[in-house]
Write an enzyme that holds these catalytic residues in place. Structure first.
Site, short mmCIF file in Angstrom:
data_model
loop_
_atom_site.label_atom_id
_atom_site.label_comp_id
_atom_site.label_asym_id
_atom_site.label_seq_id
_atom_site.Cartn_x
_atom_site.Cartn_y
_atom_site.Cartn_z
N ASP A 91 85.50 66.77 1.58
CA ASP A 91 84.19 67.37 1.86
C ASP A 91 83.21 66.40 2.49
O ASP A 91 82.03 66.73 2.65
CB ASP A 91 83.59 67.93 0.56
CG ASP A 91 84.24 69.24 0.14
OD1 ASP A 91 84.83 69.91 1.00
OD2 ASP A 91 84.15 69.58 -1.06
N ARG A 116 83.26 64.65 -5.36
CA ARG A 116 82.51 64.20 -4.19
C ARG A 116 81.73 62.91 -4.44
O ARG A 116 81.09 62.39 -3.51
CB ARG A 116 81.54 65.30 -3.73
CG ARG A 116 82.22 66.59 -3.30
CD ARG A 116 81.26 67.50 -2.52
NE ARG A 116 80.86 66.89 -1.26
CZ ARG A 116 79.95 67.42 -0.43
NH1 ARG A 116 79.36 68.56 -0.75
NH2 ARG A 116 79.64 66.80 0.70
N ARG A 162 72.94 72.67 -8.26
CA ARG A 162 73.41 71.33 -7.95
C ARG A 162 72.37 70.26 -8.28
O ARG A 162 72.59 69.40 -9.12
CB ARG A 162 73.82 71.23 -6.48
CG ARG A 162 75.01 72.11 -6.11
CD ARG A 162 76.31 71.67 -6.75
NE ARG A 162 77.45 72.44 -6.29
CZ ARG A 162 78.13 72.18 -5.19
NH1 ARG A 162 77.78 71.19 -4.40
NH2 ARG A 162 79.17 72.92 -4.85
N HIS A 191 73.16 75.94 -2.69
CA HIS A 191 72.28 74.93 -2.10
C HIS A 191 71.15 75.63 -1.36
O HIS A 191 71.33 76.74 -0.84
CB HIS A 191 73.04 74.07 -1.08
CG HIS A 191 73.73 72.88 -1.65
ND1 HIS A 191 74.81 72.28 -1.02
CD2 HIS A 191 73.49 72.12 -2.74
CE1 HIS A 191 75.21 71.25 -1.72
NE2 HIS A 191 74.44 71.12 -2.77
N CYS A 289 75.34 72.07 6.99
CA CYS A 289 76.08 71.23 6.05
C CYS A 289 76.73 70.04 6.75
O CYS A 289 76.85 68.96 6.18
CB CYS A 289 77.17 72.05 5.35
SG CYS A 289 76.55 73.21 4.12
#
Length: 296
Positions: A91, A116, A162, A191, A289
């Site tokens: 990612d 991540r 998040r 997000h 993103c």
């Protein structure tokens, strides 16, 4: 539709149709972005509702889509910096999650998902190697531009899935800008950058587009107060990650499926630039993103 009432012969009033008001003239500004090629992209775990490790993934197609996005930025005159992708971090292509840069100040990231976590340090080293000497790594969970959106006057800060709400105060201290917290309530829009996009960050009155149902009732009220002229996205726009878009003040790069949103943007004087992010969307990502903006 615009019309005026005037007096005709014999002082009889009649209505003169002037047609629809002209859309504002939008002026792009040159941007600098940081991106990471998806050389190791795959979906091998699920940390959001878009990710399904049982579905096939084409790293080759993801790379082609990412390259087309980068090429589109460069055709528009923007500068794209590239960070080296790292094996085992599929990612890392979603560069927006690894730093927030305003006026040359950098607030790094601290990921909620352990898969991540290592990305943050790779980006920290990139910043330090490239002349950013005041990089601050956060104490609180903070997924950077995934949940932080700079409007040019204030920082919109998402929470709910998040980013820790306490990270909003940390961002204000580090970046020295006013912060407004917004509560996300739909796990599909985990997000802020999949629920809202800043369209114009150069005006004293910034313009955004957003999907109201992604936000709590109180946050919807805040958004209406701050942005009474906002573009309101439909559920169809949101469901194809149409709001995970990038604007330079005139050109708006957005997924090819976001046709309703594109029509609204055109009516407001923006120029939609369609990109295909279908493979990257399998991990819950889109144009924004993949794109961290380097401001200052």
């Amino acid at each position: 539709m615009t019309s005026v009432s005037i007096l005709g012969p014999g002082d009889e009033p009649f209505v003169l149709d002037l047609g629809a008001p002209a859309a504002p003239v939008r002026v792009p500004t040159t941007r600098r972005y940081l991106m990471c090629p998806p050389e190791h992209f795959t979906v091998e775990y699920a940390i959001n509702p878009w990710m399904d490790p049982t579905q096939p993934i084409s790293t080759e197609l993801a790379m082609a889509q990412w390259t087309a996005l980068k090429d589109a930025y460069e055709r528009l005159g923007h500068k794209v910096e590239v960070i080296e992708p790292q094996p085992g971090l599929p990612d890392m292509v979603f560069a927006a999650n690894s730093g927030t840069v305003i006026d040359g100040r950098v607030l790094g990231s601290r990921f909620r998902a352990e898969q991540r976590a290592a990305e943050a340090d790779h980006f920290r080293r990139w910043f330090q190697t490239n002349g950013y000497h005041g990089v601050v790594m956060p104490e609180r969970t903070n997924e950077a531009e995934g949940d932080f959106a700079w409007t040019g006057t204030l920082l919109l800060a998402g929470t709910g899935f998040r980013t820790d709400p306490a990270a909003h105060a940390e961002a204000q201290e580090v970046l020295g800008v006013p912060v407004v917290s917004l509560q996300l309530v739909d796990p599909r829009y985990y997000h802020l950058d999949v629920a809202l996009v800043v369209l114009d960050d150069q005006s004293p009155n910034p313009l955004v587009a957003y999907y109201p149902d992604a936000f709590s009732a109180g946050s919807q009220q805040v958004l209406r107060r701050l942005f009474p002229d906002a573009v309101i996205a439909t559920g169809t726009d949101a469901a194809c990650l149409g709001l995970n878009a990038v604007s330079d003040g005139r050109h708006v790069l957005l997924p090819v499926e976001a046709t309703d949103l594109a029509a609204q943007l055109t009516a407001r004087g923006f120029e939609p630039v369609f990109v295909d992010i279908s493979e990257l969307r399998k991990s819950g990502g889109g144009p924004k993103c993949c794109t961290m903006e380097l401001r200052g």
